[in-house]
Design a protein around this motif. Structure first.
Motif, PDB file in Angstrom:
ATOM      1  N   LEU A  37       0.755  -1.195   0.062  1.00 30.36           N
ATOM      2  CA  LEU A  37       0.019   0.167   0.008  1.00 30.36           C
ATOM      3  C   LEU A  37       0.772   1.121  -0.071  1.00 30.36           C
ATOM      4  CD1 LEU A  37      -2.771  -0.974   2.501  1.00 30.36           C
ATOM      5  CD2 LEU A  37      -3.082  -0.766  -0.044  1.00 30.36           C
ATOM      6  N   ALA A  38       2.090   1.126   0.754  1.00 27.53           N
ATOM      7  CA  ALA A  38       2.962   2.266   0.733  1.00 27.53           C
ATOM      8  C   ALA A  38       3.325   2.804  -0.767  1.00 27.53           C
ATOM      9  CB  ALA A  38       4.123   1.946   1.419  1.00 27.53           C
ATOM     10  N   LEU A  39       3.231   1.813  -1.637  1.00 26.87           N
ATOM     11  CA  LEU A  39       3.591   2.021  -3.120  1.00 26.87           C
ATOM     12  C   LEU A  39       2.482   2.531  -3.992  1.00 26.87           C
ATOM     13  CD1 LEU A  39       6.039  -1.003  -3.483  1.00 26.87           C
ATOM     14  CD2 LEU A  39       6.666   1.383  -4.017  1.00 26.87           C
ATOM     15  N   ALA A  40       1.101   2.618  -3.334  1.00 24.42           N
ATOM     16  CA  ALA A  40       0.032   2.926  -4.138  1.00 24.42           C
ATOM     17  C   ALA A  40      -0.673   4.446  -3.437  1.00 24.42           C
ATOM     18  CB  ALA A  40      -1.279   1.899  -3.700  1.00 24.42           C
ATOM     19  N   LEU A  41      -0.235   4.861  -2.297  1.00 23.24           N
ATOM     20  CA  LEU A  41      -0.844   6.055  -1.890  1.00 23.24           C
ATOM     21  C   LEU A  41      -0.212   7.272  -2.408  1.00 23.24           C
ATOM     22  CD1 LEU A  41      -1.538   5.051   1.903  1.00 23.24           C
ATOM     23  CD2 LEU A  41      -3.013   4.794  -0.259  1.00 23.24           C
ATOM     24  N   LYS A  42      -0.958   8.319  -2.385  1.00 24.15           N
ATOM     25  CA  LYS A  42      -0.149   9.422  -2.928  1.00 24.15           C
ATOM     26  C   LYS A  42      -0.700  10.675  -2.193  1.00 24.15           C
ATOM     27  CE  LYS A  42      -3.570  10.829  -6.722  1.00 24.15           C
ATOM     28  NZ  LYS A  42      -3.597  11.119  -8.203  1.00 24.15           N
ATOM     29  N   THR A  43      -0.056  11.901  -2.391  1.00 20.66           N
ATOM     30  CA  THR A  43      -0.380  13.044  -1.600  1.00 20.66           C
ATOM     31  C   THR A  43      -1.936  13.392  -1.680  1.00 20.66           C
ATOM     32  OG1 THR A  43       1.638  14.139  -1.963  1.00 20.66           O
ATOM     33  CG2 THR A  43      -0.407  15.427  -1.461  1.00 20.66           C
ATOM     34  N   GLY A  44      -2.790  13.430  -0.774  1.00 22.61           N
ATOM     35  CA  GLY A  44      -4.111  13.666  -0.668  1.00 22.61           C
ATOM     36  C   GLY A  44      -5.080  12.583  -0.318  1.00 22.61           C
ATOM     37  N   ASP A  45      -4.164  11.337  -0.033  1.00 24.05           N
ATOM     38  CA  ASP A  45      -4.895  10.217   0.279  1.00 24.05           C
ATOM     39  C   ASP A  45      -5.158  10.035   1.873  1.00 24.05           C
ATOM     40  OD1 ASP A  45      -5.461   9.137  -2.366  1.00 24.05           O
ATOM     41  OD2 ASP A  45      -3.651   7.895  -2.200  1.00 24.05           O
ATOM     42  N   CYS A  46      -6.306   9.473   2.042  1.00 25.58           N
ATOM     43  CA  CYS A  46      -7.004   9.043   3.805  1.00 25.58           C
ATOM     44  C   CYS A  46      -7.256   7.699   3.762  1.00 25.58           C
ATOM     45  CB  CYS A  46      -7.984  10.220   4.030  1.00 25.58           C
ATOM     46  SG  CYS A  46      -8.786   9.668   5.479  1.00 25.58           S
ATOM     47  N   LEU A  47      -6.421   6.936   4.489  1.00 19.14           N
ATOM     48  CA  LEU A  47      -6.703   5.693   4.525  1.00 19.14           C
ATOM     49  C   LEU A  47      -7.148   5.434   6.146  1.00 19.14           C
ATOM     50  CD1 LEU A  47      -6.338   2.681   3.865  1.00 19.14           C
ATOM     51  CD2 LEU A  47      -4.037   2.612   4.606  1.00 19.14           C
ATOM     52  N   ALA A  48      -8.499   5.018   6.019  1.00 22.45           N
ATOM     53  CA  ALA A  48      -9.195   5.045   7.421  1.00 22.45           C
ATOM     54  C   ALA A  48      -8.978   3.519   7.623  1.00 22.45           C
ATOM     55  CB  ALA A  48     -10.489   5.209   7.202  1.00 22.45           C
ATOM     56  N   LEU A  49      -8.410   3.173   8.892  1.00 26.37           N
ATOM     57  CA  LEU A  49      -8.143   1.763   9.452  1.00 26.37           C
ATOM     58  C   LEU A  49      -9.242   1.420  10.431  1.00 26.37           C
ATOM     59  CD1 LEU A  49      -4.201   2.313   9.699  1.00 26.37           C
ATOM     60  CD2 LEU A  49      -5.672   1.167   7.705  1.00 26.37           C
TER      61      LEU A  49
END
Length: 509
Positions: free
Chosen positions: A21-33
């Motif tokens: 996932l670290a390689l998929a996320l970009k600036t402006g992403d919010c990942l809710a866990l």
């Protein structure tokens, strides 16, 4: 909204997913866990942060009491734990909006402030399943497409026996390609090229879109084919270890990390000169237009034809001129501009034409000082190769778009190239030097438009810092008498006035 269900058998699988996932996320992403205590939220967040930092020992304290921990990484990451949040309004006080604008937000216990979180967010919902975990990932189409691409790369590696490989971000460029560093136990580091098939743009001319008109590679087949041709001719291009041509994923040789610039970003003359020597010997080789690959796949190297040259030079009048003036070029200006270029392109009918690598300059040349001969110069970017004037690649390296080449070094490189070519067979030096000016002008007119397009269309303003250099190079190109018509047009259009002045542009994040 798109959804993926993943069964994570153990903690190692959760850690690997965090790295992917670290390689998929970009600036402006919010990942809710989301999920119960011990379901894996913190394990995934910790793995993601360590992968983003490329530091397996990075200390990742729980933000349970501080509510937020900030990390200045490749992309800034803010790690929120909202378990103790009293009210959703407190999220603003924690600087959530600012953190999202600047980077990525990881949010544990998002249920405490759902109304305050962005609607376009990724959600990772954990639940216990036997001895492992079930994870449901969901989000909008664009974000999920990036996640699915990263998971597809992991599946590519797994299918080739490298399922436990460590993946780390290496670089991206002005195109849609991205590169990863792949660490496999007991093996030398490899490079993964992520180059999904390009989506066609709008039809521009003769039923074709920009990539077709400009002969821009739309998949990885040209890269694989031209790499084979370069290696077959005795020069250094990456070996292709594994490939999925349809998916656009390649596992290739790592030629090294050292370039042809010094630590302060200035050219190292010895390395530039050797790079030019390689070009001279490559250009002395016969042209191979059709390259056959395993699986009955064939790649035909296209010509750098009139259409491609015109659409590239058109970037100056379509993008640079409106930006400079605040208004589009008139119909008469456009007509006269392309009439000038048609005259100049006509001159190339008698020019020498060989393999044209297209972007032969500092970002795409690896220096391998421990090697000998031509193996010292590694060539890594050539998927857009064409058959065209040999002077084009010489112009690209002697007027490096990303770094200033002083006149003395430029002259030395041109002289070396001509000396080498004279020893290798018939060579018309006067014609080549004229073509160098012409190809320099063509390339720099293109680049002036590209820098503006990257800023305005692609949100990459930091490329504008190269604009003064581009126009300084263009002014040098226009000194040749054959370029007088273009020089007159530029003077009349006023595009050279103050164009070499320093621009105040932001650096990349």
């Amino acid at each position: 909204m798109r959804t993926i269900e993943l069964r994570l058998e153990d903690e190692a699988a959760t850690i690997q997913l965090g790295e992917d996932l670290a390689l998929a996320l970009k600036t402006g992403d919010c990942l809710a866990l989301s999920g119960d205590l011990g379901a894996g939220k913190s394990t995934l967040a910790r793995a993601l942060l360590r992968a983003m930092a490329d530091d397996a020992a990075l200390e990742v304290p729980s933000p349970t009491f501080t509510l937020v921990q900030n990390y200045e990484l490749r992309i800034p990451v803010a790690h929120f734990d909202l378990y103790r949040l009293a009210d959703a309004s407190e999220l603003e006080e924690l600087g959530f909006d600012e953190a999202l604008d600047a980077g990525i937000c990881l949010v544990e216990w998002p249920e405490k402030a759902l109304a305050a979180l962005p609607q376009k967010r990724l959600t990772a919902d954990f639940s216990h399943l036997d001895t492992g975990r079930l994870l449901v990932l969901s989000g909008d189409d664009a974000a999920m497409a990036r996640v699915e691409r990263s998971l597809a790369i992991r599946a590519f590696l797994r299918a080739r026996g490298h399922g436990e490989a460590i993946r780390r971000h290496l670089s991206g460029d002005a195109s849609s390609r991205a590169y990863e560093r792949i660490e496999i136990a007991g093996q030398r580091t490899k490079i993964l090229m992520d180059a999904a098939r390009q989506t066609p743009g709008p039809i521009l001319q003769d039923g074709k879109y920009y990539q077709q008109l400009a002969h821009i590679a739309e998949d990885v087949i040209p890269f694989v084919a031209v790499a084979k041709d370069i290696r077959d001719k005795g020069f250094c291009a990456p070996e292709i270890y594994e490939s999925d041509l349809e998916a656009g994923i390649l596992l290739i040789e790592n030629l090294g990390r050292e370039g042809i610039l010094s630590h302060d970003g200035t050219p190292i003359p010895e390395r530039y000169l050797e790079s030019v020597r390689v070009l001279a010997h490559l250009h002395a080789q016969p042209v191979k237009r059709d390259i056959t690959l395993p699986g009955a796949i064939s790649h035909h190297i296209p010509d750098f034809d009139r259409t491609a040259m015109r659409i590239e030079t058109g970037l100056l009048i379509d993008w640079y001129l409106p930006w400079k003036r605040g208004e589009r070029a008139s119909d008469s200006e456009r007509r006269s501009y392309f009439e000038v270029w048609d005259q100049l392109i006509d001159l190339l009918a008698v020019s020498e034409k060989k393999l044209l690598l297209r972007d032969y300059h500092s970002p795409n040349i690896i220096w391998r000082g421990e090697k000998t001969g031509f193996e010292r110069v590694g060539i890594i970017d050539f998927q857009d190769a064409m058959i065209g004037p040999t002077a084009y690649d010489v112009a690209a390296i002697t007027q490096d778009a990303r770094v200033t080449i002083e006149p003395g070094l430029c002259r030395d490189m041109l002289d070396l190239y001509c000396r080498e070519r004279r020893t290798l067979g018939v060579f018309d030096e006067a014609l080549f030097r004229r073509d160098w000016h012409l190809m320099s002008a063509q390339r720099n007119c293109k680049l002036a438009g590209i820098w503006v397009r990257l800023m305005q269309r692609d949100g990459k303003p930091f490329y504008m810092k190269h604009m003064p250099r581009t126009f300084a190079y263009l002014e040098e190109a226009l000194r040749h008498e054959a370029l007088a018509p273009l020089s007159d047009w530029c003077a009349k259009a006023g595009i050279l006035e103050s164009a070499s002045a320093k621009l105040d542009v932001p650096e990349p994040l």
